[in-house]
Scaffold this motif. Structure first.
Motif, PDB file in Angstrom:
ATOM      1  N   THR A   1      -3.380  -9.075  -8.991  1.00 47.98           N
ATOM      2  CA  THR A   1      -3.345  -7.903  -9.866  1.00 47.98           C
ATOM      3  C   THR A   1      -3.737  -6.647  -9.094  1.00 47.98           C
ATOM      4  O   THR A   1      -4.559  -6.716  -8.157  1.00 47.98           O
TER       5      THR A   1
ATOM      6  N   TYR B   1      -9.082   1.372  -9.436  1.00 50.64           N
ATOM      7  CA  TYR B   1      -7.961   2.297  -9.586  1.00 50.64           C
ATOM      8  C   TYR B   1      -8.379   3.683  -9.108  1.00 50.64           C
ATOM      9  O   TYR B   1      -8.674   4.557  -9.915  1.00 50.64           O
TER      10      TYR B   1
ATOM     11  N   THR C   1      -2.540   4.420 -29.798  1.00 51.03           N
ATOM     12  CA  THR C   1      -3.979   4.236 -29.565  1.00 51.03           C
ATOM     13  C   THR C   1      -4.386   4.533 -28.119  1.00 51.03           C
ATOM     14  O   THR C   1      -4.560   3.615 -27.311  1.00 51.03           O
TER      15      THR C   1
ATOM     16  N   VAL D   1      -0.455  -2.029 -22.533  1.00 46.26           N
ATOM     17  CA  VAL D   1      -0.520  -0.707 -23.144  1.00 46.26           C
ATOM     18  C   VAL D   1       0.847  -0.114 -23.558  1.00 46.26           C
ATOM     19  O   VAL D   1       1.001   0.365 -24.682  1.00 46.26           O
TER      20      VAL D   1
ATOM     21  N   GLU E   1     -14.567   1.949 -17.713  1.00 48.09           N
ATOM     22  CA  GLU E   1     -13.606   2.297 -16.658  1.00 48.09           C
ATOM     23  C   GLU E   1     -13.666   3.791 -16.426  1.00 48.09           C
ATOM     24  O   GLU E   1     -14.233   4.528 -17.244  1.00 48.09           O
TER      25      GLU E   1
ATOM     26  N   ARG F   1      -4.867 -14.406 -18.380  1.00 49.63           N
ATOM     27  CA  ARG F   1      -4.549 -13.121 -17.759  1.00 49.63           C
ATOM     28  C   ARG F   1      -4.970 -11.868 -18.538  1.00 49.63           C
ATOM     29  O   ARG F   1      -4.594 -10.745 -18.161  1.00 49.63           O
TER      30      ARG F   1
ATOM     31  N   TYR G   1     -11.761 -11.117 -15.919  1.00 50.25           N
ATOM     32  CA  TYR G   1     -10.423 -11.569 -15.521  1.00 50.25           C
ATOM     33  C   TYR G   1     -10.057 -11.032 -14.139  1.00 50.25           C
ATOM     34  O   TYR G   1      -9.626 -11.774 -13.253  1.00 50.25           O
TER      35      TYR G   1
HETATM   36  N1  USQ Z   1      -5.280   1.337 -23.033  1.00 47.53           N
HETATM   37  C1  USQ Z   1      -5.227   2.360 -23.964  1.00 47.53           C
HETATM   38  N2  USQ Z   1      -4.862   2.043 -25.226  1.00 47.53           N
HETATM   39  C2  USQ Z   1      -4.517   0.774 -25.619  1.00 47.53           C
HETATM   40  C3  USQ Z   1      -4.565  -0.254 -24.659  1.00 47.53           C
HETATM   41  C4  USQ Z   1      -4.957   0.051 -23.370  1.00 47.53           C
HETATM   42  O1  USQ Z   1      -5.498   3.518 -23.679  1.00 47.53           O
HETATM   43  O2  USQ Z   1      -4.197   0.593 -26.783  1.00 47.53           O
HETATM   44  C5  USQ Z   1      -5.635   1.636 -21.632  1.00 47.53           C
HETATM   45  C6  USQ Z   1      -6.815   0.824 -21.100  1.00 47.53           C
HETATM   46  O3  USQ Z   1      -8.046   1.445 -21.381  1.00 47.53           O
HETATM   47  C7  USQ Z   1      -6.494   0.744 -19.610  1.00 47.53           C
HETATM   48  C8  USQ Z   1      -4.966   0.774 -19.553  1.00 47.53           C
HETATM   49  O4  USQ Z   1      -4.533   1.248 -20.818  1.00 47.53           O
HETATM   50  O5  USQ Z   1      -6.968   1.872 -18.961  1.00 47.53           O
HETATM   51  C9  USQ Z   1      -4.308  -0.550 -19.275  1.00 47.53           C
HETATM   52  O6  USQ Z   1      -4.653  -1.525 -20.222  1.00 47.53           O
HETATM   53  P1  USQ Z   1      -3.765  -2.851 -20.446  1.00 47.53           P
HETATM   54  O7  USQ Z   1      -4.392  -3.620 -21.538  1.00 47.53           O
HETATM   55  O8  USQ Z   1      -2.335  -2.480 -20.577  1.00 47.53           O
HETATM   56  O9  USQ Z   1      -3.863  -3.580 -19.015  1.00 47.53           O
HETATM   57  P2  USQ Z   1      -5.042  -4.400 -18.300  1.00 47.53           P
HETATM   58  O10 USQ Z   1      -6.100  -4.803 -19.230  1.00 47.53           O
HETATM   59  O11 USQ Z   1      -5.441  -3.616 -17.101  1.00 47.53           O
HETATM   60  O12 USQ Z   1      -4.331  -5.743 -17.815  1.00 47.53           O
HETATM   61  C10 USQ Z   1      -2.931  -5.900 -17.683  1.00 47.53           C
HETATM   62  C11 USQ Z   1      -2.610  -7.403 -17.747  1.00 47.53           C
HETATM   63  C12 USQ Z   1      -3.237  -8.111 -16.543  1.00 47.53           C
HETATM   64  C13 USQ Z   1      -2.775  -7.441 -15.264  1.00 47.53           C
HETATM   65  C14 USQ Z   1      -3.114  -5.959 -15.270  1.00 47.53           C
HETATM   66  C15 USQ Z   1      -2.547  -5.227 -14.091  1.00 47.53           C
HETATM   67  O13 USQ Z   1      -3.064  -7.965 -18.964  1.00 47.53           O
HETATM   68  O14 USQ Z   1      -2.873  -9.477 -16.558  1.00 47.53           O
HETATM   69  O15 USQ Z   1      -3.393  -8.046 -14.142  1.00 47.53           O
HETATM   70  O16 USQ Z   1      -2.506  -5.365 -16.450  1.00 47.53           O
HETATM   71  S1  USQ Z   1      -3.531  -3.840 -13.632  1.00 47.53           S
HETATM   72  O17 USQ Z   1      -3.897  -3.107 -14.842  1.00 47.53           O
HETATM   73  O18 USQ Z   1      -2.717  -3.009 -12.762  1.00 47.53           O
HETATM   74  O19 USQ Z   1      -4.719  -4.335 -12.984  1.00 47.53           O
END
Ligand code: USQ
Length: 381
Positions: free
Chosen positions: A144, A150, A257, A242, A327, A100, A185
């Motif tokens: 998801t 988005y 971060t 995040v 993104e 995931r 993913y």
């Molecule tokens: N981000 C930051 N700083 C960080 C980590 C992430 O700014 O330290 C940003 C990323 O660039 C992104 C956002 O926060 O724009 C979300 O990142 P994330 O790692 O929290 O989430 P994501 O990779 O999108 O994936 C997570 C889960 C996944 C689920 C998804 C739902 O790991 O399993 O499907 O969230 S969604 O995001 O709504 O598609």
């Protein structure tokens, strides 16, 4: 009801298994423990102590309800899976057994391949068992929000289907919302959805696809105060999501971060709400002709807003980093979650109390906080 939870040892799967057992359902967890193995490969560790699945299940049976466990790799061992499902004879199968993490799926060739092969084969194998065992089994799949992309190009994001009018004939129709995945993913969840559409069309299997937002938090009403049942808590740049990352960073005097300017807006849901939504979806099976799609989200926030909330509460410093992902720099997001709400879902919105729930874990001085794992995300290109 008798419920198979595929992937029931993972973050969302474990919380949901406990909620279902607590509600009096009989739960069979089928899991290959791959998330624990990936920790060893990545040299990462949950900040909470993870008890073995045997200890977890034993404790759950003592203090919560009926949970059984069987170790099977459902993507690879179809016949073992088939045998187990046939003998358990479930009313519902919930499918969490997928890789995931978006960053994990973008590391290199082997992680891309593993994510596609594991996620697609596991969905196919579970549905195939349903065809040959009992076509009335309700299949609940964890999708998801990322399948939609988005943005609000087509207005508020509906639940799975977009109402369209065809130019030439003015005929109206409902089509699957145009997919726009942002990682390998997320792509697998788009492909899963196509597989489910076919199984629904051909065999009329009752199917629910839950398009979930970013999960945060760690405690649920079942794990609160029980250290053996406690869920995993990831803060690394590959599996940590995040908001949980931001909280841990602030508590450990690491800059918060923010990737890019933090203008990315995403949908969020607390882990306790995840477990509740799964229970609601199961206890209210679909009656629709098509695959039922429900958006499993509580609220939306921009990343910079979250960083500011965390910074204020825990006195953290915000820093902007080059974004490793491809993104949109900024986006607006408006998502319908009427489906689950109409079935009784009452979202728990982000509040100081919920944030305390995470900091309560004593992660502040944790010797497990490894600073080298905070910025280990791969670059998308
Ligand atoms: N981000 C930051 N700083 C960080 C980590 C992430 O700014 O330290 C940003 C990323 O660039 C992104 C956002 O926060 O724009 C979300 O990142 P994330 O790692 O929290 O989430 P994501 O990779 O999108 O994936 C997570 C889960 C996944 C689920 C998804 C739902 O790991 O399993 O499907 O969230 S969604 O995001 O709504 O598609």
């Amino acid at each position: 009801m008798k419920i198979v939870v595929a992937g029931g040892d993972g973050f969302c799967g474990w919380a949901s298994s406990l909620r279902l057992a607590n509600a009096g359902h009989q739960v069979l967890i089928i899991d290959n423990l791959s998330r624990r193995k990936i920790d060893l490969d990545l040299k990462t560790k949950s900040l909470t102590h993870l008890y073995s699945i045997t200890d977890r299940v034993k404790e759950a049976n003592k203090s919560i309800g009926n949970i059984f466990f069987k170790e099977i790799d459902i993507a690879k061992n179809y016949y073992d899976l088939f045998k187990e499902i046939k003998s358990f004879n479930p009313d519902v199968i919930v499918h969490f057994a997928e890789q995931r993490s978006a960053p994990y799926s973008m590391i290199s060739e082997s992680e891309r391949r593993y994510t596609i092969e594991n996620n697609i084969a596991s969905t196919q194998n579970l549905l195939s068992c349903i065809v040959d065992i009992n076509k009335n089994i309700h299949f609940v799949h964890l999708g998801t929000m990322g399948v939609y992309g988005y943005d609000i190009k087509y207005g508020k994001i509906p639940e799975g289907y977009l109402d369209i009018t065809i130019n030439e004939t003015s005929k109206k129709d409902k089509i699957i919302y145009p997919p726009n995945p942002g990682s390998i993913y997320h792509l697998t969840k788009v492909l899963d959805h196509q597989i489910m559409q076919f199984y629904k069309k051909n065999w009329s299997i009752p199917i629910t696809d839950l398009h979930q937002g970013i999960v945060w938090g760690v405690q649920t009403s079942e794990t609160n105060g029980n250290e053996i049942l406690i869920n995993r808590f990831d803060y690394d740049g590959i599996y940590g999501t995040v908001l949980n990352r931001f909280i841990v960073q602030a508590l450990n005097n690491h800059p918060i971060t923010v990737y890019g300017n933090g203008g990315q807006t995403r949908a969020f849901i607390h882990i306790d709400d995840t477990a509740e939504c799964i229970k609601i979806a199961i206890e209210n099976p679909p009656t629709s002709e098509k695959v039922r799609v429900l958006n499993q989200v509580s609220e939306t926030h921009s990343i910079i807003d979250l960083a500011e909330i965390v910074s204020k509460k825990f006195d953290g410093k915000i820093l902007n980093y080059d974004n490793p992902r491809v993104e949109l720099k900024e986006n607006k997001l408006d998502v319908s979650n009427e489906g689950l709400k109409s079935l009784g879902f009452k979202p728990k919105l982000l509040s100081n109390q919920l944030l305390d729930d995470v900091s309560f874990l004593n992660i502040k001085d944790s010797s497990k906080f490894d600073v080298s794992k905070v910025l280990n995300s791969p670059k998308w290109r």
